[in-house]
Motif scaffolding. Structure first.
Motif, PDB file in Angstrom:
ATOM      1  N   LEU A   1      49.662  50.096  48.389  1.00 46.55           N
ATOM      2  CA  LEU A   1      48.379  49.912  47.552  1.00 46.55           C
ATOM      3  C   LEU A   1      47.424  48.866  48.098  1.00 46.55           C
ATOM      4  O   LEU A   1      46.499  48.735  47.787  1.00 46.55           O
ATOM      5  N   GLY A   2      47.898  48.282  49.449  1.00 50.33           N
ATOM      6  CA  GLY A   2      47.007  47.247  50.078  1.00 50.33           C
ATOM      7  C   GLY A   2      45.863  47.983  50.497  1.00 50.33           C
ATOM      8  O   GLY A   2      45.487  48.874  50.433  1.00 50.33           O
ATOM      9  N   SER A   3      45.004  46.641  50.553  1.00 49.67           N
ATOM     10  CA  SER A   3      43.610  47.147  51.424  1.00 49.67           C
ATOM     11  C   SER A   3      42.831  47.826  50.297  1.00 49.67           C
ATOM     12  O   SER A   3      41.965  48.643  50.822  1.00 49.67           O
ATOM     13  N   ASN A   4      42.910  47.387  49.052  1.00 47.86           N
ATOM     14  CA  ASN A   4      41.841  48.122  48.240  1.00 47.86           C
ATOM     15  C   ASN A   4      41.170  46.680  47.455  1.00 47.86           C
ATOM     16  O   ASN A   4      41.259  45.486  47.786  1.00 47.86           O
ATOM     17  N   ASN A   5      40.743  47.153  46.171  1.00 46.71           N
ATOM     18  CA  ASN A   5      40.131  45.994  45.260  1.00 46.71           C
ATOM     19  C   ASN A   5      40.686  46.116  44.010  1.00 46.71           C
ATOM     20  O   ASN A   5      40.041  45.667  43.102  1.00 46.71           O
ATOM     21  N   LEU A   6      41.967  46.305  43.951  1.00 44.82           N
ATOM     22  CA  LEU A   6      42.737  46.363  42.542  1.00 44.82           C
ATOM     23  C   LEU A   6      42.813  45.168  42.331  1.00 44.82           C
ATOM     24  O   LEU A   6      43.514  44.013  42.879  1.00 44.82           O
ATOM     25  N   SER A   7      42.903  44.860  40.972  1.00 41.86           N
ATOM     26  CA  SER A   7      42.877  43.364  40.094  1.00 41.86           C
ATOM     27  C   SER A   7      44.354  42.938  40.032  1.00 41.86           C
ATOM     28  O   SER A   7      44.759  41.861  40.149  1.00 41.86           O
ATOM     29  N   ASN A   8      45.164  43.920  39.656  1.00 42.12           N
ATOM     30  CA  ASN A   8      46.445  43.526  39.323  1.00 42.12           C
ATOM     31  C   ASN A   8      47.497  44.195  40.291  1.00 42.12           C
ATOM     32  O   ASN A   8      48.562  44.467  40.090  1.00 42.12           O
ATOM     33  N   ASN A   9      47.374  44.065  41.677  1.00 33.69           N
ATOM     34  CA  ASN A   9      48.010  44.453  42.846  1.00 33.69           C
ATOM     35  C   ASN A   9      48.622  43.484  43.624  1.00 33.69           C
ATOM     36  O   ASN A   9      47.635  42.682  44.053  1.00 33.69           O
ATOM     37  N   LEU A  10      49.599  43.434  44.092  1.00 31.98           N
ATOM     38  CA  LEU A  10      50.296  42.731  45.267  1.00 31.98           C
ATOM     39  C   LEU A  10      49.691  43.537  46.629  1.00 31.98           C
ATOM     40  O   LEU A  10      50.104  44.659  47.071  1.00 31.98           O
ATOM     41  N   ASN A  11      49.215  42.491  47.447  1.00 30.62           N
ATOM     42  CA  ASN A  11      48.774  43.073  48.600  1.00 30.62           C
ATOM     43  C   ASN A  11      49.693  43.223  49.723  1.00 30.62           C
ATOM     44  O   ASN A  11      49.533  42.741  50.644  1.00 30.62           O
ATOM     45  N   ARG A  12      50.655  43.952  49.259  1.00 27.33           N
ATOM     46  CA  ARG A  12      51.964  44.347  50.413  1.00 27.33           C
ATOM     47  C   ARG A  12      52.444  45.785  50.131  1.00 27.33           C
ATOM     48  O   ARG A  12      52.230  46.478  49.041  1.00 27.33           O
TER      49      ARG A  12
ATOM     50  N   ARG B   1      44.058  55.491  53.929  1.00 21.32           N
ATOM     51  CA  ARG B   1      43.582  55.520  55.000  1.00 21.32           C
ATOM     52  C   ARG B   1      42.135  56.570  54.826  1.00 21.32           C
ATOM     53  O   ARG B   1      41.989  57.272  55.804  1.00 21.32           O
ATOM     54  N   ASN B   2      41.505  56.610  53.599  1.00 17.72           N
ATOM     55  CA  ASN B   2      40.519  57.552  53.454  1.00 17.72           C
ATOM     56  C   ASN B   2      39.021  56.580  52.832  1.00 17.72           C
ATOM     57  O   ASN B   2      39.168  55.424  53.379  1.00 17.72           O
ATOM     58  N   LYS B   3      38.296  56.981  52.377  1.00 16.17           N
ATOM     59  CA  LYS B   3      37.097  56.074  51.576  1.00 16.17           C
ATOM     60  C   LYS B   3      36.990  56.377  50.400  1.00 16.17           C
ATOM     61  O   LYS B   3      35.891  56.797  49.795  1.00 16.17           O
ATOM     62  N   LEU B   4      38.124  56.519  49.532  1.00 17.51           N
ATOM     63  CA  LEU B   4      38.374  56.726  48.334  1.00 17.51           C
ATOM     64  C   LEU B   4      37.679  55.578  47.228  1.00 17.51           C
ATOM     65  O   LEU B   4      38.193  54.380  47.835  1.00 17.51           O
ATOM     66  N   ASN B   5      36.959  55.746  46.324  1.00 16.98           N
ATOM     67  CA  ASN B   5      36.627  54.465  45.571  1.00 16.98           C
ATOM     68  C   ASN B   5      36.880  54.881  44.052  1.00 16.98           C
ATOM     69  O   ASN B   5      37.354  56.018  43.626  1.00 16.98           O
ATOM     70  N   GLY B   6      36.544  53.811  43.038  1.00 14.51           N
ATOM     71  CA  GLY B   6      36.762  54.081  41.616  1.00 14.51           C
ATOM     72  C   GLY B   6      38.227  53.683  41.297  1.00 14.51           C
ATOM     73  O   GLY B   6      38.902  53.067  42.069  1.00 14.51           O
ATOM     74  N   ALA B   7      38.523  54.199  40.073  1.00 18.48           N
ATOM     75  CA  ALA B   7      39.941  53.739  39.491  1.00 18.48           C
ATOM     76  C   ALA B   7      40.797  54.761  39.672  1.00 18.48           C
ATOM     77  O   ALA B   7      40.497  55.998  40.492  1.00 18.48           O
ATOM     78  N   ILE B   8      42.181  54.367  39.719  1.00 15.50           N
ATOM     79  CA  ILE B   8      43.330  55.433  40.028  1.00 15.50           C
ATOM     80  C   ILE B   8      43.264  56.109  38.937  1.00 15.50           C
ATOM     81  O   ILE B   8      43.515  55.524  37.840  1.00 15.50           O
TER      82      ILE B   8
ATOM     83  N   LEU C   1      48.110  54.899  48.571  1.00 19.96           N
ATOM     84  CA  LEU C   1      47.041  55.021  48.432  1.00 19.96           C
ATOM     85  C   LEU C   1      46.311  53.880  49.090  1.00 19.96           C
ATOM     86  O   LEU C   1      45.138  53.481  48.580  1.00 19.96           O
ATOM     87  N   ASP C   2      46.887  53.150  49.982  1.00 15.79           N
ATOM     88  CA  ASP C   2      46.356  52.064  50.602  1.00 15.79           C
ATOM     89  C   ASP C   2      45.170  52.257  51.485  1.00 15.79           C
ATOM     90  O   ASP C   2      44.697  53.493  51.906  1.00 15.79           O
ATOM     91  N   SER C   3      44.283  51.381  51.885  1.00 11.55           N
ATOM     92  CA  SER C   3      43.267  51.276  52.891  1.00 11.55           C
ATOM     93  C   SER C   3      42.287  52.145  52.326  1.00 11.55           C
ATOM     94  O   SER C   3      41.716  53.060  53.128  1.00 11.55           O
ATOM     95  N   ASN C   4      41.730  52.171  51.215  1.00 12.73           N
ATOM     96  CA  ASN C   4      40.587  52.765  50.472  1.00 12.73           C
ATOM     97  C   ASN C   4      39.764  51.729  49.991  1.00 12.73           C
ATOM     98  O   ASN C   4      39.758  50.766  50.230  1.00 12.73           O
ATOM     99  N   SER C   5      38.925  52.062  49.084  1.00 20.20           N
ATOM    100  CA  SER C   5      38.127  51.054  48.262  1.00 20.20           C
ATOM    101  C   SER C   5      38.524  51.190  46.762  1.00 20.20           C
ATOM    102  O   SER C   5      37.193  51.223  45.866  1.00 20.20           O
ATOM    103  N   LEU C   6      39.542  51.450  46.203  1.00 24.32           N
ATOM    104  CA  LEU C   6      39.740  51.780  44.792  1.00 24.32           C
ATOM    105  C   LEU C   6      39.612  50.510  44.265  1.00 24.32           C
ATOM    106  O   LEU C   6      40.035  49.381  44.746  1.00 24.32           O
TER     107      LEU C   6
END
Length: 265
Positions: A187-198, A141-148, A163-168
């Motif tokens: 890890l949900g609510s990000n833009n990760l390619s290989n992540n289950l949104n749960r 629940r921050n505003k973090l971006n870029g890669a993990i 790490l959820d609810s960012n723009s990673l």
């Protein structure tokens, strides 16, 4: 945001490579073994990515640098919130005691928990992986971006990771397969390619997820996609005739092709 579970475990520190100083990032190229005309790559386990902290003073310096790198204000960090009758308030004076800093828990002479949900922004610093005694890390629940950063995979004592609810973006790093004690992974609510949104809140569920995305068959498939993408990119670069133009590469594999070394750090 779910609160951290109350379970505690003995903290263990990874040994720093010879000649390394605390917090020093030691990224090394991943060795590849080339096979067949598609140059399919066999991933070998990389060397440690960062030297582990060994003292509270080292943790303190790392905490301050990471907080500032993510846009946090020094004054807020040092004036830990405290409960009052009307709600929450900040201390009148900043403290130099890291155990009194905002979102920081110290146990057994080391920093064991970080909970920073304070509108932080920018990229997660790779240096955060030097906090070797961490059992819980909450940057949700921050505003973090870029890669993990792959260095999070060096936190072998980690049990809870939010790490959820960012723009990673990018992918869940291969180094996460080292987090054998991880019980909760959000890890949900990000833009990760290989992540289950749960939300994964069991040790078995977390390990099954990490094994599924970085199983040998999954790695072979990704390597094949990378190889085909490179071939298409090379064809596009040659500017062949429009009538025989190669289709543009899939965006996901194009990203992997551009970041193939970082994927498996």
């Amino acid at each position: 945001m779910s609160s951290f579970a109350s379970a505690h475990g003995d903290s263990t520190s990874a040994q720093a490579p010879a000649g390394a100083t605390s917090g020093q990032i030691l990224v090394k190229p991943v060795p590849w073994q080339l096979e067949s005309k598609f140059k399919m790559m066999t991933v070998l386990k990389p060397a440690p990515l960062i030297a582990a902290n060994a003292t509270l003073e080292q943790d303190k310096a790392t905490i301050l640098r990471c907080w500032l790198d993510m846009g946090g204000e020094d004054d807020i960090l040092r004036r830990k919130y405290m409960a009052v009758d009307s709600g929450w308030s900040m201390r009148d004076e900043p403290s130099d005691d890291v155990s009194e800093w905002f979102g920081v828990t110290v146990e057994g002479g080391r920093v064991t928990r970080l909970r920073w949900n304070q509108g932080l922004s920018g990229a997660i610093p790779a240096e955060i992986g030097a906090l070797s005694a961490l059992t819980a890390l909450d940057l949700g629940r921050n505003k973090l971006n870029g890669a993990i950063p792959p260095t999070i995979g060096a936190l072998s004592s980690l049990k809870y990771l939010y790490l959820d609810s960012n723009s990673l973006s990018g992918v869940v790093p291969y180094s996460f397969s080292n987090l054998l004690n991880l019980e909760t992974l959000f890890l949900g609510s990000n833009n990760l390619s290989n992540n289950l949104n749960r939300q994964l809140d069991s040790k078995q569920g977390v390990q099954d997820f990490l094994n599924s995305i970085w199983s040998p068959s999954a790695i072979r498939l990704l390597n094949y996609g990378i190889a085909i993408t490179k071939k298409r990119q090379a064809s596009l670069d040659r500017r062949i005739s429009p009538r025989r133009a190669t289709p543009p590469p899939n965006p996901f594999f194009a990203f992997l092709a551009d970041h193939e070394h970082g994927i498996t750090d």
